[in-house]
Write an enzyme that holds these catalytic residues in place. Sequence first.
Site, PDB file in Angstrom:
ATOM      1  N   GLN A 101      26.736  65.537  48.614  1.00  0.00           N
ATOM      2  CA  GLN A 101      25.779  65.110  47.594  1.00  0.00           C
ATOM      3  C   GLN A 101      26.371  65.302  46.191  1.00  0.00           C
ATOM      4  OE1 GLN A 101      25.087  67.032  50.193  1.00  0.00           O
ATOM      5  NE2 GLN A 101      23.292  66.222  51.233  1.00  0.00           N
ATOM      6  N   TYR A 102      27.084  66.403  45.993  1.00  0.00           N
ATOM      7  CA  TYR A 102      27.708  66.633  44.693  1.00  0.00           C
ATOM      8  C   TYR A 102      28.737  65.546  44.396  1.00  0.00           C
ATOM      9  CZ  TYR A 102      29.848  68.764  40.656  1.00  0.00           C
ATOM     10  OH  TYR A 102      30.299  68.983  39.372  1.00  0.00           O
TER      11      TYR A 102
END
Length: 177
Positions: free
Chosen positions: A79-80
């Site tokens: 997600q980052y």
Amino acid sequence: MEARIGQRSLDALSAAGRISFADATLLVMSQLQSRKSRRGQSLQNHFSAVLDTRRIPYGPQCRTEGKETPDFIVPGCSQYSDPRFPSGSLRMVACKSTLKERWRQILREAERIPEKYVLTLDASLTDDGVVQMMASGLRLFLPEPVIRANFVGRKIEADLGNVANLVGCLEAAAAKS
């Protein structure tokens, strides 16, 4: 266990003949550095167990910018790394047994996350230091017994969160993602 390992190393030096001050200093410094490293790793392991128990998704030691590897990214590394994932739903937690001057390096660890969380055991935090860290975008969390023993009645007491507060923040962020 530490004493047995250290004693074995000291005995080996002793068996080799006369122990110099430099040899003894190197041995002691090595033992102290190992102790500090184990303490920091233990804090990370304990916090990882808390996250697992609460079923909070996270990625440990994610590579972010350059060679930076924050201790935890919530909800995770992928997600980052995904520019389409909203930055407002990301959280970073650094686990540091002590902060001292090293807190500034945490600021570089995840550029997509402007406010970073720090879980620390550092009972020697100064009021001015905490104010400076907060102004730089760090939120500090400590175990409740450390807060009660060292920060009650100080002007920064209300600015410090405990582990339950940190878990609550992470649960809320995970629910949004």
